[in-house]
Design a protein around this motif. Structure first.
Motif, mmCIF file in Angstrom:
data_model
loop_
_atom_site.group_PDB
_atom_site.id
_atom_site.type_symbol
_atom_site.label_atom_id
_atom_site.label_comp_id
_atom_site.label_asym_id
_atom_site.label_seq_id
_atom_site.Cartn_x
_atom_site.Cartn_y
_atom_site.Cartn_z
ATOM 1 N N THR A 127 0.837 -1.190 0.000
ATOM 2 C CA THR A 127 0.000 0.000 0.000
ATOM 3 C C THR A 127 0.874 1.242 0.000
ATOM 4 O O THR A 127 1.746 1.391 0.859
ATOM 5 C CB THR A 127 -0.926 0.009 1.224
ATOM 6 O OG1 THR A 127 -1.722 -1.177 1.220
ATOM 7 C CG2 THR A 127 -1.847 1.227 1.178
ATOM 8 N N VAL A 128 0.634 2.129 -0.965
ATOM 9 C CA VAL A 128 1.452 3.332 -1.109
ATOM 10 C C VAL A 128 1.169 4.285 0.053
ATOM 11 O O VAL A 128 0.013 4.595 0.349
ATOM 12 C CB VAL A 128 1.138 4.038 -2.446
ATOM 13 C CG1 VAL A 128 1.959 5.326 -2.573
ATOM 14 C CG2 VAL A 128 1.425 3.108 -3.609
ATOM 15 N N PRO A 129 2.224 4.756 0.727
ATOM 16 C CA PRO A 129 2.025 5.718 1.820
ATOM 17 C C PRO A 129 1.842 7.131 1.278
ATOM 18 O O PRO A 129 2.124 7.411 0.117
ATOM 19 C CB PRO A 129 3.330 5.607 2.610
ATOM 20 C CG PRO A 129 4.359 5.279 1.559
ATOM 21 C CD PRO A 129 3.647 4.399 0.557
ATOM 22 N N GLY A 130 1.382 8.032 2.119
ATOM 23 C CA GLY A 130 1.244 9.428 1.729
ATOM 24 C C GLY A 130 2.573 10.160 1.845
ATOM 25 O O GLY A 130 3.198 10.162 2.910
ATOM 26 N N LEU A 131 3.007 10.779 0.742
ATOM 27 C CA LEU A 131 4.282 11.482 0.709
ATOM 28 C C LEU A 131 4.125 12.983 0.512
ATOM 29 O O LEU A 131 5.108 13.729 0.639
ATOM 30 C CB LEU A 131 5.170 10.915 -0.412
ATOM 31 C CG LEU A 131 5.473 9.412 -0.351
ATOM 32 C CD1 LEU A 131 6.251 8.985 -1.581
ATOM 33 C CD2 LEU A 131 6.240 9.063 0.922
ATOM 34 N N LEU A 132 2.931 13.436 0.194
ATOM 35 C CA LEU A 132 2.717 14.856 -0.096
ATOM 36 C C LEU A 132 3.079 15.714 1.120
ATOM 37 O O LEU A 132 2.711 15.405 2.255
ATOM 38 C CB LEU A 132 1.263 15.110 -0.491
ATOM 39 C CG LEU A 132 0.773 14.455 -1.780
ATOM 40 C CD1 LEU A 132 -0.680 14.835 -2.045
ATOM 41 C CD2 LEU A 132 1.641 14.858 -2.964
ATOM 42 N N GLY A 133 3.835 16.786 0.859
ATOM 43 C CA GLY A 133 4.209 17.705 1.921
ATOM 44 C C GLY A 133 5.463 17.314 2.676
ATOM 45 O O GLY A 133 5.993 18.107 3.469
ATOM 46 N N LYS A 134 5.954 16.094 2.446
ATOM 47 C CA LYS A 134 7.168 15.654 3.121
ATOM 48 C C LYS A 134 8.397 16.183 2.377
ATOM 49 O O LYS A 134 8.341 16.474 1.183
ATOM 50 C CB LYS A 134 7.233 14.128 3.193
ATOM 51 C CG LYS A 134 6.133 13.492 4.037
ATOM 52 C CD LYS A 134 6.317 11.999 4.131
ATOM 53 C CE LYS A 134 5.192 11.342 4.924
ATOM 54 N NZ LYS A 134 5.135 11.808 6.313
ATOM 55 N N SER A 135 9.496 16.267 3.078
ATOM 56 C CA SER A 135 10.752 16.648 2.426
ATOM 57 C C SER A 135 11.281 15.451 1.652
ATOM 58 O O SER A 135 10.879 14.303 1.889
ATOM 59 C CB SER A 135 11.778 17.084 3.467
ATOM 60 O OG SER A 135 12.168 15.980 4.268
ATOM 61 N N TYR A 136 12.193 15.737 0.737
ATOM 62 C CA TYR A 136 12.763 14.665 -0.078
ATOM 63 C C TYR A 136 13.467 13.635 0.804
ATOM 64 O O TYR A 136 13.330 12.413 0.601
ATOM 65 C CB TYR A 136 13.733 15.254 -1.104
ATOM 66 C CG TYR A 136 14.450 14.216 -1.936
ATOM 67 C CD1 TYR A 136 13.751 13.170 -2.540
ATOM 68 C CD2 TYR A 136 15.828 14.273 -2.121
ATOM 69 C CE1 TYR A 136 14.404 12.216 -3.305
ATOM 70 C CE2 TYR A 136 16.493 13.329 -2.877
ATOM 71 C CZ TYR A 136 15.779 12.297 -3.470
ATOM 72 O OH TYR A 136 16.423 11.355 -4.228
ATOM 73 N N SER A 137 14.196 14.096 1.819
ATOM 74 C CA SER A 137 14.910 13.171 2.701
ATOM 75 C C SER A 137 13.929 12.299 3.487
ATOM 76 O O SER A 137 14.172 11.102 3.689
ATOM 77 C CB SER A 137 15.817 13.949 3.662
ATOM 78 O OG SER A 137 15.060 14.842 4.465
ATOM 79 N N LEU A 189 11.136 13.484 -9.931
ATOM 80 C CA LEU A 189 11.031 14.495 -10.978
ATOM 81 C C LEU A 189 11.065 15.875 -10.327
ATOM 82 O O LEU A 189 10.659 16.039 -9.173
ATOM 83 C CB LEU A 189 9.723 14.329 -11.766
ATOM 84 C CG LEU A 189 9.484 12.989 -12.464
ATOM 85 C CD1 LEU A 189 8.089 12.962 -13.075
ATOM 86 C CD2 LEU A 189 10.524 12.736 -13.536
ATOM 87 N N GLY A 190 11.537 16.863 -11.091
ATOM 88 C CA GLY A 190 11.555 18.226 -10.594
ATOM 89 C C GLY A 190 12.767 18.495 -9.710
ATOM 90 O O GLY A 190 13.524 17.589 -9.348
ATOM 91 N N GLU A 191 12.932 19.738 -9.371
ATOM 92 C CA GLU A 191 14.042 20.155 -8.519
ATOM 93 C C GLU A 191 13.476 20.909 -7.316
ATOM 94 O O GLU A 191 12.713 21.848 -7.466
ATOM 95 C CB GLU A 191 15.018 21.038 -9.288
ATOM 96 C CG GLU A 191 15.665 20.332 -10.473
ATOM 97 C CD GLU A 191 16.584 21.251 -11.242
ATOM 98 O OE1 GLU A 191 16.699 22.441 -10.860
ATOM 99 O OE2 GLU A 191 17.175 20.793 -12.232
ATOM 100 N N GLY A 192 13.831 20.505 -6.161
ATOM 101 C CA GLY A 192 13.338 21.143 -4.948
ATOM 102 C C GLY A 192 13.490 20.219 -3.771
ATOM 103 O O GLY A 192 14.153 19.176 -3.836
ATOM 104 N N GLU A 193 12.812 20.532 -2.692
ATOM 105 C CA GLU A 193 12.961 19.759 -1.465
ATOM 106 C C GLU A 193 11.659 19.173 -0.953
ATOM 107 O O GLU A 193 11.666 18.260 -0.140
ATOM 108 C CB GLU A 193 13.585 20.636 -0.368
ATOM 109 C CG GLU A 193 15.077 20.861 -0.524
ATOM 110 C CD GLU A 193 15.876 19.567 -0.477
ATOM 111 O OE1 GLU A 193 15.536 18.679 0.324
ATOM 112 O OE2 GLU A 193 16.835 19.438 -1.251
#
Length: 633
Positions: free
Chosen positions: A579-589, A605-609
């Motif tokens: 089951t895919v967890p929620g990642l929205l709003g989390k930092s890349y690390s 994809l994309g550049e940012g944190e």
């Protein structure tokens, strides 16, 4: 006086002869029309059923209330009763009753209970006849495909109009003898010609497969806030279509109500012509009515032609630096840093544009167009749904090196989704160009087959050997290449992803798609999913391939196709789902840490944190070895 009388008698004989012989038929016809009252008995329109006999369209019994003016004894009393029972205005009903016409309809589509109450009054001159109203039990299911009928019970769009001749039936009649004042002659009775019910149309469409296709299509379009989409599922061996989903759709039981809320609010301000334009757009079947640039799924055709003409072998190598200059134009690959040195098979797996530009150049414009015609992109597929469009291609004399190169990877040519499905089927089914269709059988009311519907197949578009090679190559696209997100352990899935850029290119709008089939060794089912203008992540391998995988996971067992695990799959730890967890709003690390703990990979994809978008979404089930795509800002 004798002479005068004789002349008069002779004149009368001539007059009688003139009336009887010269005008006899005309006067007899007028007499019949004066003394005979005819009422039409509507024939029940035949049902439309799915492959398993589930009813998709039927005709429910209703009633028509009408009056014969000259047979009414008490106009006011009759009007009062009819107005009360039918919920109509008394004055309007009385006005209709007082019209001196042969037969005046008071109310159509009256339910049986109300009709029976009116019948119990035994009102002279009030006629109650049975007719039918078309009803679609599944509402909006396959709306653009099934179509609907008008007020005259004749088909307007879709299969309803295509097979109208079988569904329609033959109307009956009731004839009543009246005197010169229109009053029914007692003791004569009615002469009735019974209507003949229409035949039943049985389809290859499967309700279960159609419902699931529509659910997945609606879900992905809402997730990606996309403009529209289509999902086609077909047997590539014989052309039988199991599902054809369009979204947005509409309610077949209420087809003249617009499905766009913004338009609905302004509806009464539009002219009738404008309203019909909007309705026609709502009724359009994206799968067959509209053309689009297919992008990389079209590489199936280029590869098939190149293998057939022996201008490439599986071990041929190509070098991709991220672009290829054709004439004076630099045309980029999707991977701008390049794929480096790769074989033909790896080029297909990577969907490398320079590889297919090279193949198109090796074929040359003449041979390339020869295969466009062999795969019949210049013709309709012959599908049994009206309104089909034809592919749009450059004229051969206008094709230069740049046009040839871009057509090689699916640009500069516009085709319908159905044309692509048909051509791709030929590429993997042994080289046979089938006719896609829904109609299977015409049945009588007892379910006996009256006619088996047959459709043409053109053999030898490519050889069986080349087709077998294409199956294997497209199988590696899913097992090793860009279609990896469609991989299902135990099943051999083949396919091709596409991310086609819409015109104008500067708009940065795309159509994401994935064409998949299974099993690779003997394709029994093929699916094509298109998502028009997805927001955020728009790659076909990311947006569409997982949806087709999810569809196949459920319908392959339903079709009786059993899994066949390889030793590697059985011994590996990648069999199963998570089951895919929620990642929205989390930092890349944070996202990387969570992915490592749960044992899945990230495709960044994309550049940012910060994770601004993820696909698949939180809570979805995906294969253990699949990647979760995240977009960083």
């Amino acid at each position: 006086m004798m002479g005068v009388l004789l002349a008069i008698i002779v004149g009368l004989f001539f007059r009688i002869g003139y009336i009887q012989i010269k005008r006899g038929d005309y006067l007899q016809d007028k007499a019949d029309k004066l003394h005979n009252r005819e009422r039409t008995l509507e024939a029940k329109r035949g049902d439309i059923v799915d492959a398993n006999g589930v009813v998709l369209a039927t005709s429910a019994s209703i009633n028509r209330i009408s009056v014969i003016h000259n047979q009414i004894d008490d106009a006011e009393g009759t009007a009062r009763i009819l107005a009360q029972e039918l919920g109509l205005n008394y004055d309007e009903v009385l006005e209709k009753i007082q019209k001196r016409v042969a037969l005046q309809v008071i109310q159509d589509k009256v339910d049986t209970e109300t009709a029976n109450r009116i019948r119990a009054y035994e009102l002279p001159g009030v006629m109650i006849d049975e007719n039918f109203q078309r009803y679609y039990p599944y509402g909006s299911l396959a709306a653009q495909t099934i179509g609907f009928v008008g007020s005259d019970s004749q088909g307007i769009i879709g299969l309803e109009v295509k097979y109208d001749q079988y569904l329609q039936g033959i109307d009956g009649q009731i004839q009543t003898l009246t005197d010169a004042k229109g009053r029914e002659v007692e003791g004569v009775g009615e002469q009735k010609v019974a209507p003949v019910e229409g035949n039943t149309l049985q389809l290859s469409l499967d309700v279960t497969m159609q419902e699931y296709a529509e659910q997945l299509l609606e879900r992905v379009l809402k997730q990606k806030n996309a403009k529209k989409g289509a999902f086609i599922v077909m047997n590539p061996q014989n052309g039988e279509i199991y599902a054809m989903a369009n979204y947005p759709n509409f309610d077949l039981n209420d087809p003249f109500t617009i499905n766009d809320e913004a338009l609905a609010e302004q509806w009464d301000t539009f002219s009738q012509e404008t309203q019909m334009d909007y309705l026609n757009q709502m009724w359009r079947n994206f799968c067959i009515n509209d053309t689009y640039e297919p992008g990389s799924t079209f590489k199936i055709i280029t590869a098939s032609a190149a293998l057939q003409e022996k201008v490439v072998s599986l071990d041929d190598t190509f070098t991709c630096t991220g672009s290829l200059t054709v004439a004076d134009r630099r045309i980029r690959c999707a991977k701008t840093t390049g794929h480096g040195t790769q074989t033909f098979v790896q080029g297909v797996q990577n969907s490398c544009n320079p590889v297919f530009m090279t193949l198109a150049a090796r074929l040359g414009a003449d041979r390339f167009y020869q295969y466009l015609k062999l795969f019949q992109f210049d013709q309709k597929t012959g599908i049994d749904v009206p309104g089909e469009a034809i592919g749009i291609m450059h004229k051969l004399e206008n094709v230069g090196p740049v046009e040839l190169a871009t057509m090689g990877f699916g640009q500069s040519i516009a085709i319908t989704p159905m044309q692509l499905m048909r051509a791709a089927s030929a590429a993997v089914n042994g080289g046979n160009l089938i006719t896609p269709h829904f109609g299977v059988n015409i049945l009588d009311s007892e379910g006996t087959v009256l006619k088996k519907l047959e459709f043409e197949t053109e053999e030898g578009v490519i050889s069986e050997d080349v087709s077998a090679t294409m199956r294997e190559v497209l199988g590696t696209v899913v097992s090793e290449g860009g279609g990896r997100k469609a991989y299902i352990p135990g099943y051999q899935i083949g396919g091709k992803t596409a991310t086609s850029q819409k015109l104008p290119r500067s708009s940065k709008k795309y159509i994401s798609s994935f064409l998949g089939f299974a099993p690779v060794s003997d394709p029994q089912v093929m699916a094509l999913l298109l998502v028009d203008e997805p927001e955020g992540i728009y790659y076909g391998g990311t947006v569409c391939a997982p949806i087709v995988r999810e569809y196949f996971e459920n319908i392959l067992p339903y079709l009786g196709i059993e899994p066949n695990y390889t030793e590697e799959e059985l011994s590996g730890d990648d069999v199963g789902t998570f089951t895919v967890p929620g990642l929205l709003g989390k930092s890349y690390s944070e996202a990387k840490t969570l992915a490592s703990e749960m044992g899945f990979e990230l495709d960044v994809l994309g550049e940012g944190e910060i994770v601004m978008e993820q696909y698949p979404g939180e809570g979805e089930e995906i294969n253990k070895d699949a990647k979760v795509v995240i977009y960083l800002e």
